[in-house]
Design a protein around this motif. Structure first.
Motif, PDB file in Angstrom:
ATOM      1  N   ALA A 143      -9.946  -7.072  -0.613  1.00  0.00           N
ATOM      2  CA  ALA A 143     -10.248  -7.319   0.639  1.00  0.00           C
ATOM      3  C   ALA A 143     -11.629  -7.252   1.162  1.00  0.00           C
ATOM      4  O   ALA A 143     -12.216  -6.260   0.762  1.00  0.00           O
ATOM      5  CB  ALA A 143      -9.382  -6.640   1.679  1.00  0.00           C
ATOM      6  N   ALA A 184      -9.412   1.806   7.275  1.00  0.00           N
ATOM      7  CA  ALA A 184      -8.329   2.587   6.684  1.00  0.00           C
ATOM      8  C   ALA A 184      -7.716   3.552   7.428  1.00  0.00           C
ATOM      9  O   ALA A 184      -6.579   3.734   7.932  1.00  0.00           O
ATOM     10  CB  ALA A 184      -8.502   2.911   5.176  1.00  0.00           C
ATOM     11  N   TRP A 190       0.712  -1.350  -0.013  1.00  0.00           N
ATOM     12  CA  TRP A 190       0.136   0.050  -0.076  1.00  0.00           C
ATOM     13  C   TRP A 190       0.719   1.161  -0.078  1.00  0.00           C
ATOM     14  O   TRP A 190       0.593   2.314  -0.575  1.00  0.00           O
ATOM     15  CB  TRP A 190      -0.997   0.065   1.144  1.00  0.00           C
ATOM     16  CG  TRP A 190      -0.472   0.064   2.353  1.00  0.00           C
ATOM     17  CD1 TRP A 190       0.039  -0.721   3.179  1.00  0.00           C
ATOM     18  CD2 TRP A 190      -0.389   1.623   3.227  1.00  0.00           C
ATOM     19  NE1 TRP A 190       0.642   0.053   4.449  1.00  0.00           N
ATOM     20  CE2 TRP A 190       0.124   1.155   4.262  1.00  0.00           C
ATOM     21  CE3 TRP A 190      -0.759   2.677   2.796  1.00  0.00           C
ATOM     22  CZ2 TRP A 190       0.327   2.183   5.458  1.00  0.00           C
ATOM     23  CZ3 TRP A 190      -0.484   3.906   3.678  1.00  0.00           C
ATOM     24  CH2 TRP A 190       0.130   3.657   4.999  1.00  0.00           C
ATOM     25  N   ARG A 195      -4.053   3.525   1.933  1.00  0.00           N
ATOM     26  CA  ARG A 195      -4.534   2.082   2.294  1.00  0.00           C
ATOM     27  C   ARG A 195      -5.890   1.824   1.818  1.00  0.00           C
ATOM     28  O   ARG A 195      -5.909   0.600   1.708  1.00  0.00           O
ATOM     29  CB  ARG A 195      -4.790   2.404   3.748  1.00  0.00           C
ATOM     30  CG  ARG A 195      -4.936   1.093   4.656  1.00  0.00           C
ATOM     31  CD  ARG A 195      -3.880   0.100   4.720  1.00  0.00           C
ATOM     32  NE  ARG A 195      -4.178  -1.035   5.453  1.00  0.00           N
ATOM     33  CZ  ARG A 195      -3.530  -2.116   5.411  1.00  0.00           C
ATOM     34  NH1 ARG A 195      -2.336  -2.054   5.005  1.00  0.00           N
ATOM     35  NH2 ARG A 195      -3.898  -3.011   5.998  1.00  0.00           N
ATOM     36  N   TRP A 196      -6.742   2.397   1.826  1.00  0.00           N
ATOM     37  CA  TRP A 196      -8.220   2.123   1.275  1.00  0.00           C
ATOM     38  C   TRP A 196      -7.967   1.736  -0.430  1.00  0.00           C
ATOM     39  O   TRP A 196      -8.414   0.666  -0.594  1.00  0.00           O
ATOM     40  CB  TRP A 196      -9.173   3.428   1.194  1.00  0.00           C
ATOM     41  CG  TRP A 196     -10.517   3.142   0.848  1.00  0.00           C
ATOM     42  CD1 TRP A 196     -11.170   3.623  -0.184  1.00  0.00           C
ATOM     43  CD2 TRP A 196     -11.339   1.965   1.091  1.00  0.00           C
ATOM     44  NE1 TRP A 196     -12.537   3.172  -0.440  1.00  0.00           N
ATOM     45  CE2 TRP A 196     -12.656   2.112   0.630  1.00  0.00           C
ATOM     46  CE3 TRP A 196     -11.357   1.024   2.439  1.00  0.00           C
ATOM     47  CZ2 TRP A 196     -13.779   1.106   0.810  1.00  0.00           C
ATOM     48  CZ3 TRP A 196     -12.436   0.270   2.658  1.00  0.00           C
ATOM     49  CH2 TRP A 196     -13.566   0.377   1.659  1.00  0.00           C
ATOM     50  N   TYR A 240     -14.286  -4.655   4.819  1.00  0.00           N
ATOM     51  CA  TYR A 240     -13.382  -3.526   5.346  1.00  0.00           C
ATOM     52  C   TYR A 240     -14.386  -2.418   4.949  1.00  0.00           C
ATOM     53  O   TYR A 240     -14.886  -2.158   3.804  1.00  0.00           O
ATOM     54  CB  TYR A 240     -11.922  -3.344   4.705  1.00  0.00           C
ATOM     55  CG  TYR A 240     -11.075  -4.153   5.455  1.00  0.00           C
ATOM     56  CD1 TYR A 240     -10.310  -4.075   6.795  1.00  0.00           C
ATOM     57  CD2 TYR A 240     -10.823  -5.547   4.923  1.00  0.00           C
ATOM     58  CE1 TYR A 240      -9.574  -4.776   7.243  1.00  0.00           C
ATOM     59  CE2 TYR A 240      -9.915  -6.393   5.365  1.00  0.00           C
ATOM     60  CZ  TYR A 240      -9.100  -6.177   6.566  1.00  0.00           C
ATOM     61  OH  TYR A 240      -8.337  -6.943   7.174  1.00  0.00           O
ATOM     62  N   LEU A 266      -6.675  -1.817  -0.170  1.00  0.00           N
ATOM     63  CA  LEU A 266      -7.757  -2.899   0.210  1.00  0.00           C
ATOM     64  C   LEU A 266      -8.764  -3.017  -0.632  1.00  0.00           C
ATOM     65  O   LEU A 266      -9.157  -4.383  -1.077  1.00  0.00           O
ATOM     66  CB  LEU A 266      -8.233  -2.255   1.546  1.00  0.00           C
ATOM     67  CG  LEU A 266      -7.784  -2.155   2.752  1.00  0.00           C
ATOM     68  CD1 LEU A 266      -8.478  -1.276   3.893  1.00  0.00           C
ATOM     69  CD2 LEU A 266      -7.295  -3.524   3.207  1.00  0.00           C
ATOM     70  N   LYS A 267      -9.000  -2.136  -1.627  1.00  0.00           N
ATOM     71  CA  LYS A 267     -10.001  -2.422  -2.769  1.00  0.00           C
ATOM     72  C   LYS A 267      -9.283  -3.224  -3.861  1.00  0.00           C
ATOM     73  O   LYS A 267      -9.735  -4.012  -4.329  1.00  0.00           O
ATOM     74  CB  LYS A 267     -10.467  -1.059  -3.405  1.00  0.00           C
ATOM     75  CG  LYS A 267     -11.495  -0.159  -2.345  1.00  0.00           C
ATOM     76  CD  LYS A 267     -12.167   0.951  -3.085  1.00  0.00           C
ATOM     77  CE  LYS A 267     -11.057   1.786  -3.705  1.00  0.00           C
ATOM     78  NZ  LYS A 267     -11.806   2.882  -4.199  1.00  0.00           N
TER      79      LYS A 267
END
Length: 82
Positions: free
Chosen positions: A44, A52, A6, A35-36, A47, A39-40
């Motif tokens: 993930a 994030a 990330w 971070r977001w 979340y 995650l996308k």
């Protein structure tokens, strides 16, 4: 997206401050956005954007970077994560 982690999504200035434990309050949004996005990207599940943001604040805290956000600042950052 070619990023392997990330932090690869950060600008060099934000990354440098993070790596040297000198992050600023202004860095919180780009850190949380990176971070977001990560995650996308890794798909993930379970979340939300707040995860994030909390992750970033906990990371900064573990780096001994004291970021004291008001509730309004917290909400503004949370609402600005895209």
């Amino acid at each position: 997206m070619e990023a392997k982690k990330w932090t690869d999504l950060l600008s060099s200035a934000v990354y440098s401050r993070l790596a040297n434990c000198y992050s600023t309050k202004e860095d919180v949004l780009p850190l949380a956005q990176a971070r977001w996005a990560w995650l996308k990207h890794i798909k993930a599940t379970g979340y939300v954007k707040e995860d994030a943001l909390v992750y970033v604040l906990e990371l900064l805290d573990s780096n001994s970077v004291d970021i004291d956000l008001t509730r309004d600042e917290y909400d503004d950052i949370l609402n600005s994560i895209i």
